[in-house]
Each structure stands twice: as C-alpha cells, then as structure tokens.
Design an enzyme around this catalytic site. Sequence first.
Site, PDB file in Angstrom:
ATOM      1  N   ARG A  24      40.149  -3.003  16.312  1.00 62.80           N
ATOM      2  CA  ARG A  24      39.913  -1.893  15.384  1.00 62.80           C
ATOM      3  C   ARG A  24      38.395  -1.697  15.278  1.00 62.80           C
ATOM      4  O   ARG A  24      37.652  -2.659  15.083  1.00 62.80           O
ATOM      5  CB  ARG A  24      40.472  -2.245  14.011  1.00 62.80           C
ATOM      6  N   ARG A  67      35.459   1.607  -5.530  1.00 62.99           N
ATOM      7  CA  ARG A  67      34.588   2.707  -5.093  1.00 62.99           C
ATOM      8  C   ARG A  67      34.735   3.922  -5.998  1.00 62.99           C
ATOM      9  O   ARG A  67      35.822   4.196  -6.500  1.00 62.99           O
ATOM     10  CB  ARG A  67      34.938   3.120  -3.658  1.00 62.99           C
ATOM     11  N   GLU A 113      48.905  -0.139  11.078  1.00 68.06           N
ATOM     12  CA  GLU A 113      47.716   0.124  11.903  1.00 68.06           C
ATOM     13  C   GLU A 113      47.672  -0.782  13.128  1.00 68.06           C
ATOM     14  O   GLU A 113      47.273  -0.354  14.213  1.00 68.06           O
ATOM     15  CB  GLU A 113      46.452  -0.099  11.057  1.00 68.06           C
ATOM     16  N   GLU A 169      53.070   2.318  -0.937  1.00 71.32           N
ATOM     17  CA  GLU A 169      54.338   1.721  -0.503  1.00 71.32           C
ATOM     18  C   GLU A 169      55.032   0.950  -1.618  1.00 71.32           C
ATOM     19  O   GLU A 169      56.251   0.833  -1.630  1.00 71.32           O
ATOM     20  CB  GLU A 169      54.086   0.772   0.680  1.00 71.32           C
ATOM     21  N   HIS A 186      40.436   5.476   7.763  1.00 72.77           N
ATOM     22  CA  HIS A 186      41.885   5.182   7.740  1.00 72.77           C
ATOM     23  C   HIS A 186      42.637   6.008   8.792  1.00 72.77           C
ATOM     24  O   HIS A 186      43.848   6.213   8.661  1.00 72.77           O
ATOM     25  CB  HIS A 186      42.520   5.509   6.370  1.00 72.77           C
ATOM     26  N   HIS A 219      47.236   7.828   1.804  1.00 78.42           N
ATOM     27  CA  HIS A 219      47.054   6.395   2.078  1.00 78.42           C
ATOM     28  C   HIS A 219      46.395   5.827   0.819  1.00 78.42           C
ATOM     29  O   HIS A 219      45.199   6.004   0.600  1.00 78.42           O
ATOM     30  CB  HIS A 219      46.163   6.214   3.319  1.00 78.42           C
ATOM     31  N   ASN A 230      40.941  -7.375  14.106  1.00 78.34           N
ATOM     32  CA  ASN A 230      40.163  -6.583  13.146  1.00 78.34           C
ATOM     33  C   ASN A 230      39.061  -7.488  12.606  1.00 78.34           C
ATOM     34  O   ASN A 230      39.314  -8.361  11.781  1.00 78.34           O
ATOM     35  CB  ASN A 230      41.079  -6.096  12.018  1.00 78.34           C
TER      36      ASN A 230
HETATM   37  P1  AMP Z   1      46.026  -2.289   0.467  1.00 81.00           P
HETATM   38  O1  AMP Z   1      44.532  -2.092   0.391  1.00 81.00           O
HETATM   39  O2  AMP Z   1      46.704  -1.217   1.255  1.00 81.00           O
HETATM   40  O3  AMP Z   1      46.427  -3.672   0.856  1.00 81.00           O
HETATM   41  O4  AMP Z   1      46.567  -2.092  -1.048  1.00 81.00           O
HETATM   42  C1  AMP Z   1      46.146  -2.917  -2.093  1.00 81.00           C
HETATM   43  C2  AMP Z   1      46.519  -2.270  -3.405  1.00 81.00           C
HETATM   44  O5  AMP Z   1      47.947  -2.124  -3.482  1.00 81.00           O
HETATM   45  C3  AMP Z   1      46.093  -3.030  -4.640  1.00 81.00           C
HETATM   46  O6  AMP Z   1      45.454  -2.170  -5.570  1.00 81.00           O
HETATM   47  C4  AMP Z   1      47.414  -3.487  -5.236  1.00 81.00           C
HETATM   48  O7  AMP Z   1      47.369  -3.573  -6.628  1.00 81.00           O
HETATM   49  C5  AMP Z   1      48.336  -2.358  -4.837  1.00 81.00           C
HETATM   50  N1  AMP Z   1      49.727  -2.749  -5.015  1.00 81.00           N
HETATM   51  C6  AMP Z   1      50.418  -3.711  -4.383  1.00 81.00           C
HETATM   52  N2  AMP Z   1      51.664  -3.811  -4.922  1.00 81.00           N
HETATM   53  C7  AMP Z   1      51.734  -2.871  -5.918  1.00 81.00           C
HETATM   54  C8  AMP Z   1      52.740  -2.474  -6.852  1.00 81.00           C
HETATM   55  N3  AMP Z   1      53.923  -3.061  -6.869  1.00 81.00           N
HETATM   56  N4  AMP Z   1      52.436  -1.488  -7.732  1.00 81.00           N
HETATM   57  C9  AMP Z   1      51.249  -0.882  -7.723  1.00 81.00           C
HETATM   58  N5  AMP Z   1      50.259  -1.220  -6.857  1.00 81.00           N
HETATM   59  C10 AMP Z   1      50.501  -2.185  -5.979  1.00 81.00           C
END
Ligand code: AMP
Length: 396
Positions: A89, A237, A381, A330, A179, A204, A7
């Site tokens: 990707r 954003r 992904e 997640e 996504h 997502h 990526n």
């Molecule tokens: P990603 O772009 O999919 O890697 O997601 C990043 C986002 O997931 C960030 O805003 C993090 O704050 C959020 N995140 C990770 N762990 C947690 C958690 N335990 N509770 C709430 N948000 C989370």
Amino acid sequence: MKILVINCGSSSLKYQLIDMNDESTIASGLCERVGLDGKITAKAKGQKVKFDVSMPDHTTAFYEVKKILTEGDLKVIDSLEEIAAIGHRVVQGGALYKESCLVNEQVKADIDMLSDLAPLHNPAHIQGINAAEDVFGKDVPQVVVFDNAFHSTMPPKAYMYPLPYEYYEKHAIRKYGAHGTSHRYVSKRLAELHPEYKKVIICHLGNGSSITAVKDGKVIDTSMGLTPLDGFIMGTRTGAIDPSAVTFLMQKEGLTPAETDNIMNKKSGFLGISGVSSDMRDVEEAAADGNERAQLALDIFYYEVPKIIASYIVALQGLDALVFTAGIGENGCNVREGICKELECLGIKMDYEKNDGIRGKEVRLDAEGSTAAIFMLPTNEELMIARDTKEIVEAL
Ligand code: AMP
C-alpha cells in the site's frame, strides 16, 4: 498463487498473506514499535499470538514476519518461494500514478519525491519496499497500489483549490483524496451486486473518514484533499475548517507549522471536542452518560456527514445507492441510523429495524419507497491490493 500484502508505516508493518485461489487470508499480523521496543501480533490457523521482539528497522521486522510464516506454531508455508509477489500500500502517488504498477528504481524515486505530500507515509513505504527486497531478494515481484489512484478521475473543478495558479504549477497543490483503495473495493463490490447503480456515494467512516461520489464507476469528488486532514470531523483530525482559523491560531499561540499540523491531525476531532477519546464508542458512551462535550462531538458528526452526502447528491445529480463501510460504517448501527435520519428529507429511507445489530456482513438496508438504495458493505483494502498485484504479475 500466494500474495503477501504489506502496509508499512513509519514505525509499523502490517502484513497479510492471501491465497488468491480462493482469496482467503492464510496469515496476518502487525509489527509495531519498529525502531523502538518492538511488539508483534500474529494470526494464523485460528490462533493469535502476541510477543515482544527487538526490531531496530523494517528489514528486521520483515525477517520476523518471514520467521512467523515459515517456522513454529504459526507456520503456514515451507519457504518464502511459495510467495509469488508482494503488494504494497502506498498512500501518495500524486498525479503521476493513476494505476498500480510494478516496483522499479524509477517508481521508488517517484514515491520518494512525493514524500512532501505524505511525509508520514511515503518514506516508510520506501523503507518497506527496500526491506522486502533485502529479505525476499530482487526476483520476487513487488507491486505498489496507490491510495489516491482511484480518485485520479476527478475533474479539475473538483480537485483544484482557488489559490493563485502558479502554486499548483510549482507545488502540485490540489485535492488528491485518500482511502482510494477502500472506496475502489466497495465501488467494485457494489457494481458486482448491482451494475445498474450509476450514482453512488461511499461513506468510509473509521478513525479516519472520507466520503466519495462515484459516477459510472469513476470518482467525481471526494472529501479528503491534499492530505487526509480535509473533510469532516474524525477521531483526532479536524476535517475542513476555515484556513484563516489556522493562521489565527498559529499567531495567538505562537505555534510552528509542525506544531499546528500536530494539533490538527492528532489532537482535534472527537478527541479535541470531547476531551474523552478519539474512539467513536467511547464518545458515544460518554455522551450517553451526559457528557456535553462528547454529545457536541457527535452533534458535529451528524451535522457534517449528511451535509457532505447531500452536496454529493447535487454533484452526482441524483443518487442510486449510499454505502457505509470501515470501522464505524460497518459496526456503528446507530451511526448509520443517525446519518440516514437526517437524509429522510431527501426521500432516503433506511429500514431501521433491519439496520439494528448489523455488523460486518454485506446487507441492503433501505426501506420500501426510499429514493436510493442503502448498503453496508465491509471494505477489504488488502484484498484489493492482492488482486492488483496478481493481475500485474500474471501479465509479466
Ligand atoms: P477503522 O479506522 O476503520 O478501524 O475504524 C475505527 C473506528 O471504528 C473507531 O472510532 C471505533 O470506535 C469505530 N467502531 C468500531 N466498532 C464500533 C461500533 N460498534 N460502534 C461505533 N463505532 C465503532
């Protein structure tokens, strides 16, 4: 068969080496600040190593990845010949690419031509493909997996913008979504677990977020648009706002299109509203400490997300399953709970006790009597890209 998934961003290169016999990750890593001072984080054999190294361009970054995989403490293969193929990707395939495909000169020219629609991403992908050719040679098959291909099944009523039609013809302005590889992975995973669910909404939720409505395995609508700026409040954003607010702001502040783009993509969302951070955890913490703007950012999120879900229930004419995935989806138990609370008026009920503390593993979360099933399914992904790559090279 071992497949290297790549990526490439404009100053980064993420890699993951996957053993397709058991779909396990053998090694992974991130080359950052390519073209600047160069930093690498590499993981393999249960170890994680960070170091600084000069990487003036993507080709040198690939040489570093080659070194990490074949030499020293993190060595996992004897030579590059063990890598059967490389899967890349690619963010934007426009309306041209509805499926993943093998790289050739025409494909590269098309990705380049589509750079207008993804100026931050597509040029970097081309650099990555060329650099991989330099380091691995032209005999190693390279496959491109387009981020928006899964959304190509949307009907015109969902993807057309009601602008004068000539602009669609001249500039291909329409909704493409993003996504897609994540939404496709999650949609397929749910279909493996529950083939009976035909009307599905996938949330997502990460630093960038999108929601997709899937009917019979095909996307009928998605919240991101021409670019990944559309939809709802994200880390930095705006999501959807009145387009006139943009021209109004440009006039009032004397902003150029590039400056406006930068504000809407990098300075808005959670960061812009809260003034604290783009990270959901920081915003939650600040709100809990009484920061009103952080609370407002959360209020907007918990207002917009259920509204989009509800609109997609109408688009789908019902709902069998609601799925949460990505960083926030997640890990954010309270986020899932907050969204589902708003959906109770539609008969969608979460088992809040079961939801509590659930992170990073597949779980069903609906309470008895819920009108739709609720799941948390971790996305992958890279594995989706590796699977496509395997399928294409095996058919050669
Ligand atoms: P990603 O772009 O999919 O890697 O997601 C990043 C986002 O997931 C960030 O805003 C993090 O704050 C959020 N995140 C990770 N762990 C947690 C958690 N335990 N509770 C709430 N948000 C989370």
